[in-house]
Design a protein around this motif. Structure first.
Motif, PDB file in Angstrom:
ATOM      1  N   GLN A   1       6.264  11.513   9.269  1.00 24.23           N
ATOM      2  CA  GLN A   1       4.837  11.751   9.060  1.00 24.23           C
ATOM      3  C   GLN A   1       4.015  10.473   9.204  1.00 24.23           C
ATOM      4  N   LYS A   2       4.661   9.360   9.514  1.00 27.78           N
ATOM      5  CA  LYS A   2       3.974   8.070   9.653  1.00 27.78           C
ATOM      6  C   LYS A   2       3.149   7.786   8.408  1.00 27.78           C
ATOM      7  N   THR A   3       3.759   8.003   7.263  1.00 23.39           N
ATOM      8  CA  THR A   3       3.052   7.888   5.987  1.00 23.39           C
ATOM      9  C   THR A   3       3.835   7.005   5.031  1.00 23.39           C
ATOM     10  N   THR A   4       3.107   6.225   4.261  1.00 23.73           N
ATOM     11  CA  THR A   4       3.721   5.452   3.199  1.00 23.73           C
ATOM     12  C   THR A   4       3.072   5.818   1.878  1.00 23.73           C
ATOM     13  N   PHE A   5       3.841   5.702   0.820  1.00 22.03           N
ATOM     14  CA  PHE A   5       3.379   6.054  -0.514  1.00 22.03           C
ATOM     15  C   PHE A   5       3.603   4.872  -1.452  1.00 22.03           C
ATOM     16  N   LEU A   6       2.720   4.727  -2.409  1.00 23.81           N
ATOM     17  CA  LEU A   6       2.890   3.721  -3.444  1.00 23.81           C
ATOM     18  C   LEU A   6       2.752   4.402  -4.799  1.00 23.81           C
ATOM     19  N   GLN A   7       3.867   4.539  -5.482  1.00 22.41           N
ATOM     20  CA  GLN A   7       3.858   5.107  -6.828  1.00 22.41           C
ATOM     21  C   GLN A   7       3.641   3.968  -7.810  1.00 22.41           C
ATOM     22  N   MET A   8       2.574   4.051  -8.560  1.00 27.30           N
ATOM     23  CA  MET A   8       2.214   2.986  -9.498  1.00 27.30           C
ATOM     24  C   MET A   8       2.288   3.545 -10.915  1.00 27.30           C
ATOM     25  N   ASN A   9       3.206   3.011 -11.690  1.00 29.02           N
ATOM     26  CA  ASN A   9       3.392   3.444 -13.077  1.00 29.02           C
ATOM     27  C   ASN A   9       2.980   2.342 -14.042  1.00 29.02           C
ATOM     28  N   ASN A  10       2.716   2.762 -15.265  1.00 25.67           N
ATOM     29  CA  ASN A  10       2.347   1.810 -16.313  1.00 25.67           C
ATOM     30  C   ASN A  10       1.254   0.850 -15.835  1.00 25.67           C
ATOM     31  N   LEU A  11       0.180   1.425 -15.337  1.00 28.90           N
ATOM     32  CA  LEU A  11      -0.901   0.611 -14.794  1.00 28.90           C
ATOM     33  C   LEU A  11      -1.580  -0.203 -15.877  1.00 28.90           C
ATOM     34  N   LYS A  12      -2.035  -1.380 -15.483  1.00 27.04           N
ATOM     35  CA  LYS A  12      -2.688  -2.311 -16.395  1.00 27.04           C
ATOM     36  C   LYS A  12      -4.080  -2.643 -15.870  1.00 27.04           C
ATOM     37  N   PRO A  13      -4.966  -3.085 -16.749  1.00 26.17           N
ATOM     38  CA  PRO A  13      -6.307  -3.461 -16.261  1.00 26.17           C
ATOM     39  C   PRO A  13      -6.258  -4.498 -15.152  1.00 26.17           C
TER      40      PRO A  13
ATOM     41  N   GLY B   1      -1.552   2.322 -18.798  1.00 22.33           N
ATOM     42  CA  GLY B   1      -0.332   3.064 -19.083  1.00 22.33           C
ATOM     43  C   GLY B   1      -0.141   4.299 -18.222  1.00 22.33           C
ATOM     44  N   GLU B   2      -1.191   4.734 -17.554  1.00 18.45           N
ATOM     45  CA  GLU B   2      -1.092   5.919 -16.709  1.00 18.45           C
ATOM     46  C   GLU B   2      -0.585   5.550 -15.315  1.00 18.45           C
ATOM     47  N   SER B   3      -0.446   6.577 -14.482  1.00 12.91           N
ATOM     48  CA  SER B   3       0.125   6.395 -13.147  1.00 12.91           C
ATOM     49  C   SER B   3      -0.831   6.895 -12.072  1.00 12.91           C
TER      50      SER B   3
ATOM     51  N   GLY C   1      -6.072  -0.266   6.820  1.00  8.74           N
ATOM     52  CA  GLY C   1      -6.866   0.878   6.425  1.00  8.74           C
ATOM     53  C   GLY C   1      -8.145   0.434   5.745  1.00  8.74           C
ATOM     54  N   GLN C   2      -8.941   1.413   5.328  1.00 10.71           N
ATOM     55  CA  GLN C   2     -10.266   1.115   4.800  1.00 10.71           C
ATOM     56  C   GLN C   2     -10.243   0.718   3.333  1.00 10.71           C
ATOM     57  N   GLY C   3      -9.143   0.906   2.656  1.00 10.79           N
ATOM     58  CA  GLY C   3      -9.057   0.560   1.241  1.00 10.79           C
ATOM     59  C   GLY C   3      -9.371   1.723   0.330  1.00 10.79           C
ATOM     60  N   THR C   4      -8.681   1.762  -0.786  1.00 11.77           N
ATOM     61  CA  THR C   4      -8.942   2.766  -1.808  1.00 11.77           C
ATOM     62  C   THR C   4      -9.022   2.055  -3.160  1.00 11.77           C
ATOM     63  N   LYS C   5     -10.036   2.381  -3.927  1.00  9.03           N
ATOM     64  CA  LYS C   5     -10.316   1.669  -5.175  1.00  9.03           C
ATOM     65  C   LYS C   5      -9.464   2.207  -6.318  1.00  9.03           C
ATOM     66  N   VAL C   6      -8.836   1.295  -7.019  1.00  8.39           N
ATOM     67  CA  VAL C   6      -8.087   1.638  -8.236  1.00  8.39           C
ATOM     68  C   VAL C   6      -8.720   0.887  -9.398  1.00  8.39           C
ATOM     69  N   THR C   7      -9.105   1.639 -10.420  1.00  7.69           N
ATOM     70  CA  THR C   7      -9.697   1.040 -11.614  1.00  7.69           C
ATOM     71  C   THR C   7      -8.895   1.469 -12.826  1.00  7.69           C
ATOM     72  N   VAL C   8      -8.432   0.490 -13.588  1.00  7.37           N
ATOM     73  CA  VAL C   8      -7.630   0.769 -14.776  1.00  7.37           C
ATOM     74  C   VAL C   8      -8.408   0.279 -15.993  1.00  7.37           C
ATOM     75  N   SER C   9      -8.728   1.196 -16.865  1.00  9.99           N
ATOM     76  CA  SER C   9      -9.468   0.839 -18.069  1.00  9.99           C
ATOM     77  C   SER C   9      -8.515   0.586 -19.232  1.00  9.99           C
ATOM     78  N   SER C  10      -8.935  -0.268 -20.136  1.00  9.49           N
ATOM     79  CA  SER C  10      -8.061  -0.620 -21.276  1.00  9.49           C
ATOM     80  C   SER C  10      -8.283   0.324 -22.454  1.00  9.49           C
TER      81      SER C  10
ATOM     82  N   GLY D   1      -5.855   8.397  -2.764  1.00 17.27           N
ATOM     83  CA  GLY D   1      -5.146   8.439  -4.032  1.00 17.27           C
ATOM     84  C   GLY D   1      -5.679   7.513  -5.104  1.00 17.27           C
ATOM     85  N   GLY D   2      -6.644   6.686  -4.768  1.00 20.98           N
ATOM     86  CA  GLY D   2      -7.194   5.797  -5.785  1.00 20.98           C
ATOM     87  C   GLY D   2      -8.028   6.553  -6.795  1.00 20.98           C
ATOM     88  N   GLY D   3      -8.426   5.864  -7.855  1.00 17.75           N
ATOM     89  CA  GLY D   3      -9.244   6.510  -8.863  1.00 17.75           C
ATOM     90  C   GLY D   3      -9.321   5.682 -10.120  1.00 17.75           C
ATOM     91  N   LEU D   4      -9.851   6.302 -11.153  1.00 20.19           N
ATOM     92  CA  LEU D   4     -10.005   5.664 -12.461  1.00 20.19           C
ATOM     93  C   LEU D   4      -8.976   6.243 -13.421  1.00 20.19           C
TER      94      LEU D   4
END
Length: 120
Positions: free
Chosen positions: A74-86, A14-16, A111-120, A7-10
């Motif tokens: 489902q042995k699953t966890t979720f993280l909803q991230m709103n109003n993301l900041k750099p 302000g996005e989610s 886990g192996q990690g997932t990259k989240v990048t927030v641009s300004s 679920g990570g990404g660029l």
């Protein structure tokens, strides 16, 4: 035991994003699941965690913007991230505290990690 995060990404400020982490393997019971993050040059910090009965704990940076949830079936966890900041830019790691047998002690997995990048 494996923890598969996704679920990570660029995104822009302000996005989610919604991260997911699924646990698999020989698991008897998951006591808690959570998310930590590590920005470049910094230590790993708690983002959010949730127990198997739904109690939650958030790091200061996540309060009011992020929401953790889990699907025990489902042995699953979720993280909803709103109003993301750099400042949220980091590698996000899934974490689980679980036992593999009924009478086994808890062990911690990452886990192996997932990259989240927030641009300004």
């Amino acid at each position: 035991v494996q923890l598969q995060a996704s679920g990570g990404g660029l995104v822009q400020a302000g996005e989610s994003l919604r991260l997911s982490c699924a646990a698999s393997g020989n698991i008897f019971e998951i006591d808690a699941m959570g998310w930590y993050r590590q920005a470049t040059g910094k230590g790993r910090e708690l983002v959010a965690a949730i127990t198997n009965d739904g109690a939650t704990n958030y790091g200061d940076s996540a309060k009011g913007r992020f929401t953790i949830s889990r699907d025990n079936s489902q042995k699953t966890t979720f993280l909803q991230m709103n109003n993301l900041k750099p400042g949220d830019t980091a590698v996000y790691y899934c974490n689980a505290v679980l036992n593999r047998h009924r009478f086994a002690a808890d062990s911690e997995y990452w886990g192996q990690g997932t990259k989240v990048t927030v641009s300004s």
